[in-house]
Design an enzyme around this catalytic site. Structure first.
Site, PDB file in Angstrom:
ATOM      1  N   LYS A  71      47.459   1.858  96.253  1.00 53.17           N
ATOM      2  CA  LYS A  71      47.339   3.270  95.881  1.00 53.17           C
ATOM      3  C   LYS A  71      48.502   3.754  95.012  1.00 53.17           C
ATOM      4  O   LYS A  71      48.310   4.589  94.126  1.00 53.17           O
ATOM      5  CB  LYS A  71      47.203   4.135  97.129  1.00 53.17           C
ATOM      6  CG  LYS A  71      45.865   3.956  97.845  1.00 53.17           C
ATOM      7  CD  LYS A  71      45.700   4.927  98.988  1.00 53.17           C
ATOM      8  CE  LYS A  71      44.350   4.782  99.656  1.00 53.17           C
ATOM      9  NZ  LYS A  71      44.135   5.761 100.731  1.00 53.17           N
ATOM     10  N   ASP A 107      40.436  12.251  99.559  1.00 48.80           N
ATOM     11  CA  ASP A 107      40.595  12.389 101.011  1.00 48.80           C
ATOM     12  C   ASP A 107      40.590  13.851 101.452  1.00 48.80           C
ATOM     13  O   ASP A 107      39.969  14.201 102.461  1.00 48.80           O
ATOM     14  CB  ASP A 107      41.885  11.709 101.471  1.00 48.80           C
ATOM     15  CG  ASP A 107      41.792  10.195 101.474  1.00 48.80           C
ATOM     16  OD1 ASP A 107      40.657   9.668 101.524  1.00 48.80           O
ATOM     17  OD2 ASP A 107      42.845   9.530 101.426  1.00 48.80           O
TER      18      ASP A 107
END
Length: 277
Positions: A71, A107
């Site tokens: 990420k 998210d």
């Protein structure tokens, strides 16, 4: 079996490992439901992340999800980083188009969509978030943007302070003060690994909480964590981690395949069956 054609839209999941991920199952089901000529494939990449991403783009992929441990590396290769990723401090979704590589983080969107699905209002709410990892930062950013008052508690206060430095308006309290901070809260969110299968449970007494408190946990294995079980026993409203998992897939799917997919009980049951299997 999916039949690939010359027009098949391709996307996938970059990470190491990726065998445990339910994303291929979810996206495959959604592609079939919406009748889309597309495929979403697991892409196990241990090293040379940038080479892999640029190769996928050159090969005609529409984009990819990114999971551990890449990420941070995803940030570095993006031509455009959307505000969602800047606020969350992580990129989990890549879109390839004529502008280059665009990175976002879904998210926070997934978490808020799960709350909305459960009828939980966040504007003006007082929220206690536990944890200071990537999930916590995404959740806190989304809640603050929605107008909530958010307090963060983490076992390492230094990590919580670093998250607060990146998110103006976020308050920090000590881990040992979490029970006191819960008093008067409308929403409690656990983003730690406490309560996850193989981890110790989260120690927090909910008896002092308001009767209207909603308890959310982003852990989804097990689906009902000890924290959620305690909340249910106290007749408190709960939101499990599967809601976030399902809804966070929507923005990427829409960008790659052109349809905002339907998230419903059928998809939830499919993913739940795979977790239980």
């Amino acid at each position: 079996m999916t039949t690939l054609t010359g027009r098949t839209r391709l996307a996938g999941l970059l990470g190491w490992p990726v065998m445990h991920s339910r994303s291929p199952l979810m996206h495959g089901h959604l592609l079939k439901r919406h009748g889309i000529d597309g495929a979403y494939v697991p892409l196990p990449v241990e090293r040379d992340f940038e080479t892999a991403v640029r190769g996928l783009r050159a090969a005609g992929f529409r984009g990819a999800n990114v999971t551990k441990p890449h990420k941070e590396a995803a940030f570095a290769i993006c031509d455009i980083v959307e505000p969602s990723a800047l606020r969350a401090g992580a990129v989990n979704t890549l879109v390839f188009d004529e502008r280059g590589i665009t990175g976002s983080n879904t998210d926070g969107f997934g978490f808020m969509a799960g709350l909305a699905e459960a009828g939980v209002a966040t504007g003006g709410a007082h929220v206690l978030v536990l944890g200071a990892g990537g999930g916590a930062r995404a959740v806190c950013a989304a809640l603050l943007e929605a107008g909530a008052t958010v307090t963060l508690a983490n076992r390492s206060r230094d990590r919580a302070e670093r998250v607060a430095a990146a998110l103006p308006g976020l308050e920090v309290t000590g881990w040992e003060e979490r029970a006191r901070a819960l008093e008067g809260c409308d929403l409690l969110v656990n983003t730690t690994s406490l309560g996850m299968a193989g981890s110790e449970p989260l120690a927090l007494d909910l008896r002092a909480a308001k009767a209207s408190l909603c308890v959310a946990d982003i852990v989804y294995v097990p689906l009902e964590t000890p924290l959620l079980a305690q909340a249910r026993a106290a007749s408190l409203r709960t939101v499990d981690g599967l809601a976030m998992l399902l809804h966070q897939a929507r923005p990427g799917f829409k960008a790659w395949f052109g349809v905002d997919p339907v998230i419903d009980g059928e998809l939830r049951a499919l993913v739940l069956a795979s977790l239980n299997g």
